[in-house]
Design an enzyme around this catalytic site. Sequence first.
Site: not given
Length: 413
Positions: A271, A307, A340, A368
């Site tokens: 990250r 996320r 949906c 990510y």
Amino acid sequence: MSAVNRNFSPTIIREAANSFGTPLYLYDEAAIRNAFLHWHQAPSKHSVLTCYAVKANSNIAILQLLSRLGAGFDIVSQGELERVLHAGGKPERIVFSGVGKSSEAIARALEVGIKCFNVESIRELDHINTVAAEKETKAKVSLRINPDVDAKTHPYISTGLKANKFGISHEEAVTAYQYACSLPQLEVIGIDCHIGSQITELEPFLASLDKLLVLIDQLADVGIDIRHLDLGGGLGICYTNEQVPSAESYIAAVSDKLANRELEIVFEPGRSIVANAGILITEVILSKENTGKHFAIVDAAMNDLMRPALYQGHHHIDVVAGPRKLEASEHCWDIVGPVCETGDFLGLNRQLSIAERDLLVIHSAGAYGFTMSSNYNSRPRCAEVLLREDQLVEIRSREVITDLFAHEHLLAE
Ligand code: LLP
């Protein structure tokens, strides 16, 4: 570092959206390079190997860029291994993590000669030993110890507690090492841990390090020599206003604790290298009001960026005004996708001025983001584009509709 990368000017964002369509991942080469060099060039008395965690963003152009800068890689599957090799990554700088490595992946990693396997259980020692015997070779191993330290992060991304599935418990470690040394096809070279992700203070890392150092001494007492210490990944980034320690201060603190020990230090950051080098650009399809609540319905969705739905991850969102036919209106908006599911949102309660056809920029999306995207609701996955100097270079084309069922088969009758 702030969540907003100033290299992505409104002009660049519009140009990228016009040339490649939306939704679109856009990455900044300079930001990736800078973030990596903070790790790679940090001063340290000890030798440091930065093994970028491929799962954070595995586009081969990004792996190539990092490999050229001298990165090693942390992989968790044969797919990641082949990506790294294809991108020119050096096998001797690859560490292989993960609780369930397949025999095929182990065999391939042995064939190309990776630096080491981060082994997560005693059963896995047997497994790797067996595959190495079949290949008539020796496997270099490091044992992943679960230090039972609270990383103080989201429970889904905390991995160093007893309750988590990862690693070998601290109490069993010496026995596990002795067992590893007794297996003929294994060569024990290191010790490893990874306590979680998006960790915003050094204290949990240093607490784990203390535990590993005690263990290294216990191992020395029984004649087991540890050559490298891998502290995993996990250093956090700024999504909103988090104050995060720099890679340099982390490395300096680790190196201080190691003092005169002759250990190579390995890190597996993901990250912190790519998150703030990437954005997701999406266009507002419709705006809608339901009993006083304002929804901006955009063309990106939870399948493109998981996320927010999965971890309530907060990503800063900005507006780049489009060719506005309607007045933009300032409200508290929920930014939602066309999928949906109620959980299909990219941001909730954002005070913004939005009109249809505007572009929204979802920040801190380089890690990510694309790697966790899916085709849910039969949505083709986004294109990925790299900003190199002032050029926009497509590094993954947008999937087309026929890609969606390319591997499926109609029945004969
Ligand atoms: N090493 C190992 C063994 C890992 O499991 C991970 C991440 C890393 C290194 C890299 O950690 P980083 O430096 O990126 O924090 N999808 C979640 C994060 C999952 C992290 C999984 N392991 C998210 O979007 O927050």
